[in-house]
Write a protein that holds these residues in place. Structure first.
Motif, PDB file in Angstrom:
ATOM      1  N   ALA A 103      13.512  51.805  54.385  1.00  0.00           N
ATOM      2  CA  ALA A 103      13.404  51.873  52.927  1.00  0.00           C
ATOM      3  C   ALA A 103      14.671  51.295  52.316  1.00  0.00           C
ATOM      4  CB  ALA A 103      13.221  53.317  52.483  1.00  0.00           C
ATOM      5  N   LEU A 104      14.524  50.771  51.106  1.00  0.00           N
ATOM      6  CA  LEU A 104      15.704  50.282  50.392  1.00  0.00           C
ATOM      7  C   LEU A 104      16.599  51.454  50.028  1.00  0.00           C
ATOM      8  CD1 LEU A 104      14.329  47.595  47.920  1.00  0.00           C
ATOM      9  CD2 LEU A 104      15.878  47.230  49.834  1.00  0.00           C
ATOM     10  N   SER A 105      17.897  51.272  50.212  1.00  0.00           N
ATOM     11  CA  SER A 105      18.832  52.319  49.801  1.00  0.00           C
ATOM     12  C   SER A 105      19.344  52.010  48.402  1.00  0.00           C
ATOM     13  CB  SER A 105      20.004  52.403  50.781  1.00  0.00           C
ATOM     14  OG  SER A 105      20.898  51.341  50.569  1.00  0.00           O
ATOM     15  N   CYS A 106      20.132  52.896  47.855  1.00  0.00           N
ATOM     16  CA  CYS A 106      20.725  52.674  46.531  1.00  0.00           C
ATOM     17  C   CYS A 106      22.071  51.968  46.625  1.00  0.00           C
ATOM     18  CB  CYS A 106      20.898  54.012  45.808  1.00  0.00           C
ATOM     19  SG  CYS A 106      19.326  54.747  45.351  1.00  0.00           S
ATOM     20  N   PHE A 107      22.462  51.562  47.816  1.00  0.00           N
ATOM     21  CA  PHE A 107      23.730  50.876  48.037  1.00  0.00           C
ATOM     22  C   PHE A 107      23.470  49.374  47.996  1.00  0.00           C
ATOM     23  CE2 PHE A 107      26.342  48.799  51.339  1.00  0.00           C
ATOM     24  CZ  PHE A 107      27.573  48.954  50.756  1.00  0.00           C
ATOM     25  N   ARG A 108      24.229  48.652  47.145  1.00  0.00           N
ATOM     26  CA  ARG A 108      24.048  47.202  47.024  1.00  0.00           C
ATOM     27  C   ARG A 108      25.388  46.487  47.106  1.00  0.00           C
ATOM     28  NH1 ARG A 108      21.003  46.800  41.472  1.00  0.00           N
ATOM     29  NH2 ARG A 108      23.180  46.711  41.056  1.00  0.00           N
ATOM     30  N   PRO A 109      25.658  45.792  48.201  1.00  0.00           N
ATOM     31  CA  PRO A 109      26.851  44.944  48.227  1.00  0.00           C
ATOM     32  C   PRO A 109      26.595  43.684  47.388  1.00  0.00           C
ATOM     33  CG  PRO A 109      26.001  45.367  50.454  1.00  0.00           C
ATOM     34  CD  PRO A 109      24.990  45.852  49.480  1.00  0.00           C
ATOM     35  N   MET A 110      27.509  43.391  46.472  1.00  0.00           N
ATOM     36  CA  MET A 110      27.383  42.215  45.609  1.00  0.00           C
ATOM     37  C   MET A 110      28.671  41.401  45.699  1.00  0.00           C
ATOM     38  SD  MET A 110      25.709  44.094  42.299  1.00  0.00           S
ATOM     39  CE  MET A 110      24.931  42.652  41.598  1.00  0.00           C
ATOM     40  N   ARG A 111      28.549  40.095  45.532  1.00  0.00           N
ATOM     41  CA  ARG A 111      29.727  39.234  45.540  1.00  0.00           C
ATOM     42  C   ARG A 111      29.843  38.534  44.191  1.00  0.00           C
ATOM     43  NH1 ARG A 111      29.458  34.369  48.752  1.00  0.00           N
ATOM     44  NH2 ARG A 111      30.881  33.162  47.522  1.00  0.00           N
ATOM     45  N   PHE A 112      31.036  38.612  43.614  1.00  0.00           N
ATOM     46  CA  PHE A 112      31.319  37.955  42.337  1.00  0.00           C
ATOM     47  C   PHE A 112      32.480  36.990  42.514  1.00  0.00           C
ATOM     48  CE2 PHE A 112      28.937  41.536  40.860  1.00  0.00           C
ATOM     49  CZ  PHE A 112      28.297  41.076  39.724  1.00  0.00           C
ATOM     50  N   GLN A 113      32.396  35.869  41.827  1.00  0.00           N
ATOM     51  CA  GLN A 113      33.472  34.879  41.824  1.00  0.00           C
ATOM     52  C   GLN A 113      34.124  34.880  40.455  1.00  0.00           C
ATOM     53  OE1 GLN A 113      32.735  31.009  43.643  1.00  0.00           O
ATOM     54  NE2 GLN A 113      33.377  30.087  41.712  1.00  0.00           N
ATOM     55  N   THR A 114      35.440  34.914  40.443  1.00  0.00           N
ATOM     56  CA  THR A 114      36.216  34.831  39.210  1.00  0.00           C
ATOM     57  C   THR A 114      37.013  33.535  39.258  1.00  0.00           C
ATOM     58  OG1 THR A 114      36.423  37.226  39.151  1.00  0.00           O
ATOM     59  CG2 THR A 114      37.944  35.992  37.792  1.00  0.00           C
ATOM     60  N   ASP A 115      36.859  32.713  38.230  1.00  0.00           N
ATOM     61  CA  ASP A 115      37.629  31.469  38.142  1.00  0.00           C
ATOM     62  C   ASP A 115      38.648  31.602  37.028  1.00  0.00           C
ATOM     63  OD1 ASP A 115      36.550  29.407  40.071  1.00  0.00           O
ATOM     64  OD2 ASP A 115      34.701  30.148  39.162  1.00  0.00           O
ATOM     65  N   ILE A 116      39.884  31.264  37.363  1.00  0.00           N
ATOM     66  CA  ILE A 116      41.018  31.364  36.447  1.00  0.00           C
ATOM     67  C   ILE A 116      41.347  29.956  35.956  1.00  0.00           C
ATOM     68  CG2 ILE A 116      43.441  32.073  36.255  1.00  0.00           C
ATOM     69  CD1 ILE A 116      41.445  34.332  37.166  1.00  0.00           C
ATOM     70  N   TYR A 117      41.575  29.810  34.648  1.00  0.00           N
ATOM     71  CA  TYR A 117      41.966  28.536  34.058  1.00  0.00           C
ATOM     72  C   TYR A 117      43.189  28.760  33.173  1.00  0.00           C
ATOM     73  CZ  TYR A 117      37.314  27.071  35.478  1.00  0.00           C
ATOM     74  OH  TYR A 117      36.195  26.799  36.215  1.00  0.00           O
ATOM     75  N   ALA A 118      44.150  27.848  33.255  1.00  0.00           N
ATOM     76  CA  ALA A 118      45.360  27.986  32.443  1.00  0.00           C
ATOM     77  C   ALA A 118      46.022  26.626  32.262  1.00  0.00           C
ATOM     78  CB  ALA A 118      46.329  28.966  33.108  1.00  0.00           C
ATOM     79  N   GLU A 119      46.901  26.555  31.254  1.00  0.00           N
ATOM     80  CA  GLU A 119      47.628  25.314  30.993  1.00  0.00           C
ATOM     81  C   GLU A 119      48.832  25.139  31.909  1.00  0.00           C
ATOM     82  OE1 GLU A 119      48.280  25.758  26.789  1.00  0.00           O
ATOM     83  OE2 GLU A 119      46.417  24.698  26.323  1.00  0.00           O
ATOM     84  N   SER A 120      49.240  26.217  32.596  1.00  0.00           N
ATOM     85  CA  SER A 120      50.355  26.116  33.543  1.00  0.00           C
ATOM     86  C   SER A 120      50.006  26.886  34.815  1.00  0.00           C
ATOM     87  CB  SER A 120      51.651  26.667  32.938  1.00  0.00           C
ATOM     88  OG  SER A 120      51.594  28.081  32.865  1.00  0.00           O
ATOM     89  N   GLY A 121      50.608  26.489  35.888  1.00  0.00           N
ATOM     90  CA  GLY A 121      50.415  27.208  37.144  1.00  0.00           C
ATOM     91  C   GLY A 121      50.913  28.637  37.054  1.00  0.00           C
ATOM     92  N   ALA A 122      52.001  28.842  36.310  1.00  0.00           N
ATOM     93  CA  ALA A 122      52.555  30.193  36.157  1.00  0.00           C
ATOM     94  C   ALA A 122      51.576  31.106  35.425  1.00  0.00           C
ATOM     95  CB  ALA A 122      53.886  30.138  35.418  1.00  0.00           C
ATOM     96  N   ASP A 123      50.933  30.574  34.365  1.00  0.00           N
ATOM     97  CA  ASP A 123      49.934  31.378  33.642  1.00  0.00           C
ATOM     98  C   ASP A 123      48.733  31.695  34.528  1.00  0.00           C
ATOM     99  OD1 ASP A 123      51.451  31.497  31.356  1.00  0.00           O
ATOM    100  OD2 ASP A 123      50.305  29.965  30.274  1.00  0.00           O
ATOM    101  N   ALA A 124      48.306  30.732  35.337  1.00  0.00           N
ATOM    102  CA  ALA A 124      47.189  30.965  36.265  1.00  0.00           C
ATOM    103  C   ALA A 124      47.565  32.043  37.277  1.00  0.00           C
ATOM    104  CB  ALA A 124      46.810  29.667  36.972  1.00  0.00           C
ATOM    105  N   SER A 125      48.789  32.010  37.748  1.00  0.00           N
ATOM    106  CA  SER A 125      49.256  33.001  38.710  1.00  0.00           C
ATOM    107  C   SER A 125      49.306  34.395  38.084  1.00  0.00           C
ATOM    108  CB  SER A 125      50.639  32.620  39.235  1.00  0.00           C
ATOM    109  OG  SER A 125      51.105  33.579  40.147  1.00  0.00           O
ATOM    110  N   ARG A 126      49.847  34.504  36.878  1.00  0.00           N
ATOM    111  CA  ARG A 126      49.926  35.801  36.197  1.00  0.00           C
ATOM    112  C   ARG A 126      48.540  36.402  35.968  1.00  0.00           C
ATOM    113  NH1 ARG A 126      54.562  33.546  33.943  1.00  0.00           N
ATOM    114  NH2 ARG A 126      53.446  32.426  32.333  1.00  0.00           N
ATOM    115  N   LEU A 127      47.602  35.569  35.508  1.00  0.00           N
ATOM    116  CA  LEU A 127      46.255  36.067  35.236  1.00  0.00           C
ATOM    117  C   LEU A 127      45.540  36.463  36.530  1.00  0.00           C
ATOM    118  CD1 LEU A 127      43.944  36.782  33.397  1.00  0.00           C
ATOM    119  CD2 LEU A 127      43.338  34.345  33.290  1.00  0.00           C
ATOM    120  N   SER A 128      45.672  35.666  37.559  1.00  0.00           N
ATOM    121  CA  SER A 128      44.994  36.015  38.814  1.00  0.00           C
ATOM    122  C   SER A 128      45.566  37.301  39.401  1.00  0.00           C
ATOM    123  CB  SER A 128      45.054  34.867  39.825  1.00  0.00           C
ATOM    124  OG  SER A 128      46.365  34.571  40.219  1.00  0.00           O
ATOM    125  N   GLU A 129      46.862  37.516  39.291  1.00  0.00           N
ATOM    126  CA  GLU A 129      47.460  38.758  39.795  1.00  0.00           C
ATOM    127  C   GLU A 129      47.040  39.962  38.953  1.00  0.00           C
ATOM    128  OE1 GLU A 129      48.916  39.355  42.725  1.00  0.00           O
ATOM    129  OE2 GLU A 129      48.264  37.289  43.038  1.00  0.00           O
TER     130      GLU A 129
END
Length: 142
Positions: free
Chosen positions: A65-91
């Motif tokens: 039977a199907l359980s109520c547990f569902r593994p899901m995968r999500f992708q987050t893409d970070i965009y920024a005008e500088s590498g430092a801003d991309a790093s801060r947001l991803s962290e």
């Protein structure tokens, strides 16, 4: 559980919202004009549901039977005008999600694990820095 739930959850954390205000977008797409020129302010992030697995258990009669547990995968893409801003947001996003357990907009989350993070790279076609982060989210319940 969908893109909007995850975006709302991330934007509710001051460490993320201080960097992006409300610039979190669903379905992996930044706002853009018809010619493809990006119109979103920076930095920003997108969320995209990648996959959802069925999880089975054995019912009281010994049948699968199907359980109520569902593994899901999500992708987050970070965009920024500088590498430092991309790093801060991803962290900031990693700090909120990696290892999280609890409620997420009324959905019970059994755990979140960071899976893959790409290096920050400059994308000349859009003149922005970019990083992709994948998270596996275990959803408990319907």
């Amino acid at each position: 559980m969908n893109d909007d739930v995850l975006i709302h959850f991330l934007l509710s954390y001051p460490g993320v919202s201080a960097l992006v205000a409300t610039r979190g977008y669903p379905y992996g797409r930044l706002p853009q004009k018809n010619d493809g020129q990006i119109t979103a302010g920076m930095p920003a992030f997108t969320v995209n549901g990648i996959s959802e697995l069925s999880h089975h258990t054995i019912d009281t009669d010994g049948r699968p039977a199907l359980s109520c547990f569902r593994p899901m995968r999500f992708q987050t893409d970070i965009y920024a005008e500088s590498g430092a801003d991309a790093s801060r947001l991803s962290e900031a996003i990693r700090t909120v999600l990696d290892g999280y357990e609890g409620m997420m907009s009324g959905v019970t989350i059994g755990g979140v694990w960071g899976k893959v993070t790409t290096p920050i790279q400059f994308v000349p076609e859009i003149e922005l820095f970019h990083r992709t982060m994948d998270f596996e989210i275990h959803v408990n319940g319907g």
